[in-house]
Motif scaffolding. Structure first.
Motif, PDB file in Angstrom:
ATOM      1  N   VAL A 149       0.834  -1.209   0.000  1.00  0.00           N
ATOM      2  CA  VAL A 149       0.000   0.000   0.000  1.00  0.00           C
ATOM      3  C   VAL A 149       0.867   1.256   0.000  1.00  0.00           C
ATOM      4  O   VAL A 149       0.592   2.213  -0.721  1.00  0.00           O
ATOM      5  N   VAL A 150       1.927   1.247   0.797  1.00  0.00           N
ATOM      6  CA  VAL A 150       2.816   2.411   0.847  1.00  0.00           C
ATOM      7  C   VAL A 150       3.478   2.649  -0.510  1.00  0.00           C
ATOM      8  O   VAL A 150       3.556   3.785  -0.992  1.00  0.00           O
ATOM      9  N   LEU A 151       3.939   1.596  -1.151  1.00  0.00           N
ATOM     10  CA  LEU A 151       4.585   1.746  -2.464  1.00  0.00           C
ATOM     11  C   LEU A 151       3.613   2.279  -3.513  1.00  0.00           C
ATOM     12  O   LEU A 151       4.020   2.965  -4.458  1.00  0.00           O
ATOM     13  N   LEU A 152       2.332   2.005  -3.337  1.00  0.00           N
ATOM     14  CA  LEU A 152       1.322   2.481  -4.286  1.00  0.00           C
ATOM     15  C   LEU A 152       0.834   3.892  -3.989  1.00  0.00           C
ATOM     16  O   LEU A 152       0.237   4.533  -4.857  1.00  0.00           O
ATOM     17  N   THR A 153       1.080   4.376  -2.778  1.00  0.00           N
ATOM     18  CA  THR A 153       0.494   5.662  -2.385  1.00  0.00           C
ATOM     19  C   THR A 153       1.504   6.744  -2.032  1.00  0.00           C
ATOM     20  O   THR A 153       1.260   7.917  -2.306  1.00  0.00           O
ATOM     21  N   ALA A 154       2.612   6.387  -1.422  1.00  0.00           N
ATOM     22  CA  ALA A 154       3.558   7.389  -0.930  1.00  0.00           C
ATOM     23  C   ALA A 154       4.440   7.939  -2.050  1.00  0.00           C
ATOM     24  O   ALA A 154       4.644   7.295  -3.086  1.00  0.00           O
ATOM     25  N   GLN A 155       4.972   9.127  -1.813  1.00  0.00           N
ATOM     26  CA  GLN A 155       5.987   9.673  -2.703  1.00  0.00           C
ATOM     27  C   GLN A 155       7.287   8.890  -2.512  1.00  0.00           C
ATOM     28  O   GLN A 155       7.611   8.493  -1.388  1.00  0.00           O
ATOM     29  N   PRO A 156       8.035   8.654  -3.579  1.00  0.00           N
ATOM     30  CA  PRO A 156       9.291   7.890  -3.440  1.00  0.00           C
ATOM     31  C   PRO A 156      10.233   8.456  -2.387  1.00  0.00           C
ATOM     32  O   PRO A 156      10.971   7.695  -1.744  1.00  0.00           O
ATOM     33  N   THR A 157      10.204   9.763  -2.196  1.00  0.00           N
ATOM     34  CA  THR A 157      11.086  10.365  -1.188  1.00  0.00           C
ATOM     35  C   THR A 157      10.726   9.937   0.232  1.00  0.00           C
ATOM     36  O   THR A 157      11.542  10.078   1.147  1.00  0.00           O
ATOM     37  N   ALA A 158       9.500   9.418   0.412  1.00  0.00           N
ATOM     38  CA  ALA A 158       9.065   9.002   1.747  1.00  0.00           C
ATOM     39  C   ALA A 158       9.256   7.513   1.977  1.00  0.00           C
ATOM     40  O   ALA A 158       9.008   7.022   3.088  1.00  0.00           O
ATOM     41  N   TYR A 159       9.682   6.779   0.963  1.00  0.00           N
ATOM     42  CA  TYR A 159       9.775   5.321   1.086  1.00  0.00           C
ATOM     43  C   TYR A 159      10.653   4.889   2.257  1.00  0.00           C
ATOM     44  O   TYR A 159      10.278   3.999   3.030  1.00  0.00           O
ATOM     45  N   VAL A 160      11.827   5.479   2.368  1.00  0.00           N
ATOM     46  CA  VAL A 160      12.774   5.039   3.393  1.00  0.00           C
ATOM     47  C   VAL A 160      12.190   5.247   4.785  1.00  0.00           C
ATOM     48  O   VAL A 160      12.179   4.344   5.629  1.00  0.00           O
ATOM     49  N   GLY A 161      11.673   6.445   5.031  1.00  0.00           N
ATOM     50  CA  GLY A 161      11.140   6.746   6.352  1.00  0.00           C
ATOM     51  C   GLY A 161       9.905   5.944   6.694  1.00  0.00           C
ATOM     52  O   GLY A 161       9.772   5.444   7.816  1.00  0.00           O
ATOM     53  N   VAL A 162       9.001   5.796   5.723  1.00  0.00           N
ATOM     54  CA  VAL A 162       7.748   5.094   6.005  1.00  0.00           C
ATOM     55  C   VAL A 162       7.976   3.589   6.065  1.00  0.00           C
ATOM     56  O   VAL A 162       7.563   2.920   7.020  1.00  0.00           O
ATOM     57  N   LEU A 163       8.627   3.044   5.045  1.00  0.00           N
ATOM     58  CA  LEU A 163       8.845   1.593   5.031  1.00  0.00           C
ATOM     59  C   LEU A 163       9.853   1.157   6.095  1.00  0.00           C
ATOM     60  O   LEU A 163       9.651   0.146   6.770  1.00  0.00           O
ATOM     61  N   GLY A 164      10.926   1.919   6.233  1.00  0.00           N
ATOM     62  CA  GLY A 164      11.945   1.561   7.219  1.00  0.00           C
ATOM     63  C   GLY A 164      11.437   1.716   8.642  1.00  0.00           C
ATOM     64  O   GLY A 164      11.639   0.836   9.489  1.00  0.00           O
ATOM     65  N   GLY A 165      10.770   2.831   8.907  1.00  0.00           N
ATOM     66  CA  GLY A 165      10.215   3.043  10.243  1.00  0.00           C
ATOM     67  C   GLY A 165       9.140   2.024  10.567  1.00  0.00           C
ATOM     68  O   GLY A 165       9.053   1.524  11.693  1.00  0.00           O
ATOM     69  N   GLY A 166       8.313   1.718   9.568  1.00  0.00           N
ATOM     70  CA  GLY A 166       7.283   0.709   9.773  1.00  0.00           C
ATOM     71  C   GLY A 166       7.869  -0.657  10.075  1.00  0.00           C
ATOM     72  O   GLY A 166       7.372  -1.396  10.932  1.00  0.00           O
ATOM     73  N   LEU A 167       8.943  -1.004   9.375  1.00  0.00           N
ATOM     74  CA  LEU A 167       9.593  -2.295   9.609  1.00  0.00           C
ATOM     75  C   LEU A 167      10.189  -2.354  11.010  1.00  0.00           C
ATOM     76  O   LEU A 167      10.090  -3.375  11.702  1.00  0.00           O
ATOM     77  N   PHE A 168      10.784  -1.248  11.440  1.00  0.00           N
ATOM     78  CA  PHE A 168      11.356  -1.189  12.786  1.00  0.00           C
ATOM     79  C   PHE A 168      10.278  -1.407  13.842  1.00  0.00           C
ATOM     80  O   PHE A 168      10.441  -2.233  14.758  1.00  0.00           O
ATOM     81  N   LEU A 169       9.153  -0.704  13.718  1.00  0.00           N
ATOM     82  CA  LEU A 169       8.067  -0.866  14.678  1.00  0.00           C
ATOM     83  C   LEU A 169       7.483  -2.274  14.626  1.00  0.00           C
ATOM     84  O   LEU A 169       7.119  -2.850  15.656  1.00  0.00           O
ATOM     85  N   HIS A 170       7.405  -2.815  13.424  1.00  0.00           N
ATOM     86  CA  HIS A 170       6.865  -4.169  13.265  1.00  0.00           C
ATOM     87  C   HIS A 170       7.748  -5.189  13.981  1.00  0.00           C
ATOM     88  O   HIS A 170       7.244  -6.101  14.651  1.00  0.00           O
ATOM     89  N   PHE A 171       9.053  -5.023  13.874  1.00  0.00           N
ATOM     90  CA  PHE A 171       9.959  -5.957  14.532  1.00  0.00           C
ATOM     91  C   PHE A 171       9.959  -5.789  16.048  1.00  0.00           C
ATOM     92  O   PHE A 171      10.271  -6.740  16.774  1.00  0.00           O
ATOM     93  N   LEU A 172       9.610  -4.609  16.532  1.00  0.00           N
ATOM     94  CA  LEU A 172       9.472  -4.446  17.979  1.00  0.00           C
ATOM     95  C   LEU A 172       8.368  -5.344  18.531  1.00  0.00           C
ATOM     96  O   LEU A 172       8.374  -5.717  19.703  1.00  0.00           O
ATOM     97  N   ASN A 173       7.435  -5.708  17.664  1.00  0.00           N
ATOM     98  CA  ASN A 173       6.314  -6.549  18.051  1.00  0.00           C
ATOM     99  C   ASN A 173       6.534  -8.026  17.685  1.00  0.00           C
ATOM    100  O   ASN A 173       5.618  -8.842  17.808  1.00  0.00           O
ATOM    101  N   ALA A 174       7.748  -8.361  17.245  1.00  0.00           N
ATOM    102  CA  ALA A 174       8.007  -9.697  16.696  1.00  0.00           C
ATOM    103  C   ALA A 174       7.847 -10.815  17.715  1.00  0.00           C
ATOM    104  O   ALA A 174       7.474 -11.940  17.364  1.00  0.00           O
TER     105      ALA A 174
END
Length: 212
Positions: A149-174
């Protein structure tokens, strides 16, 4: 579901790009912001499996005010109206309400047949497709869904912050999906409520900053 709720936020802020991000980021989290408060007040109940850290071991005994489709989302009209007044925008209030409704819809995929429909009445039907029953699949599916969803909606400049930050938070819940610990570190309703609240405050701040 945790990080997956921000897929809905990504869609909403893309559909109405002029709207501020923060109210929508709060909206998708709203039921899980209200829930810890109600648990701490004794108005809603949860049972935590102390010897099992997996998400599927948590039993949501009663949460009609925060997580029912009808009653919960009727109550959400109150903060939605406040948002509309604060921002002088009926549209933004409506977006907040839709964001909160999306929380129930996405929770439906993962929860274990415990989401109430009405939120009142003795014979209220409860739903949940139970993806948490397959924890590793649930963990992967949630992030893949969010990332697509992020890749389909976000600006490419936001990919790192949104995808990377999301992955970090997701792993906190692993631990809730892989069971790295033998016991649940949040083994009481109070601890679970507090970590849920803190987790969503962090997610709201991350999404608001990363989406810019």
């Amino acid at each position: 579901m945790y990080i997956g709720h921000y897929a809905a936020a990504a869609v909403l802020v893309t559909l109405v790009p002029a709207s501020p991000v923060t109210p929508i980021a709060i909206g998708v989290a709203w039921p899980d912001l209200v829930w810890p408060v109600l648990v701490l007040m004794g108005r809603e109940r949860v049972t935590v499996g102390r010897s099992d850290p997996l998400q599927r071991s948590i039993r949501f005994d009663s949460y009609p005010f925060s997580h029912s489709l009808v009653l919960g989302n009727l109550f959400t009209l109150v903060p939605a109206a406040i948002v509309a007044l604060l921002y002088d925008s009926i549209l933004l209030g409506l977006l907040f309400w839709v964001a909160a409704i999306s929380h129930w819809i996405l929770d439906l995929v993962v929860h274990m047949h415990d989401l109430p429909i009405l939120g009142f009445g003795g014979n209220d039907r409860k739903l949940g497709f139970g993806l948490w029953q397959y924890p590793k699949t649930a963990f992967a599916t949630e992030y893949i869904f969010f990332a697509i969803v992020v890749l389909l909606t976000a600006q490419p400049t936001a990919y790192v912050g949104v995808l990377g930050g999301g992955l970090f938070l997701h792993f906190l819940n692993a631990n809730s999906f892989f069971g790295f610990s033998r016991h649940n570190p949040f083994s009481t309703p109070t601890r679970l409520a507090l970590i849920t609240f803190v987790g969503y405050i962090g997610a709201i701040a991350w999404f608001t900053l990363a989406w810019q």
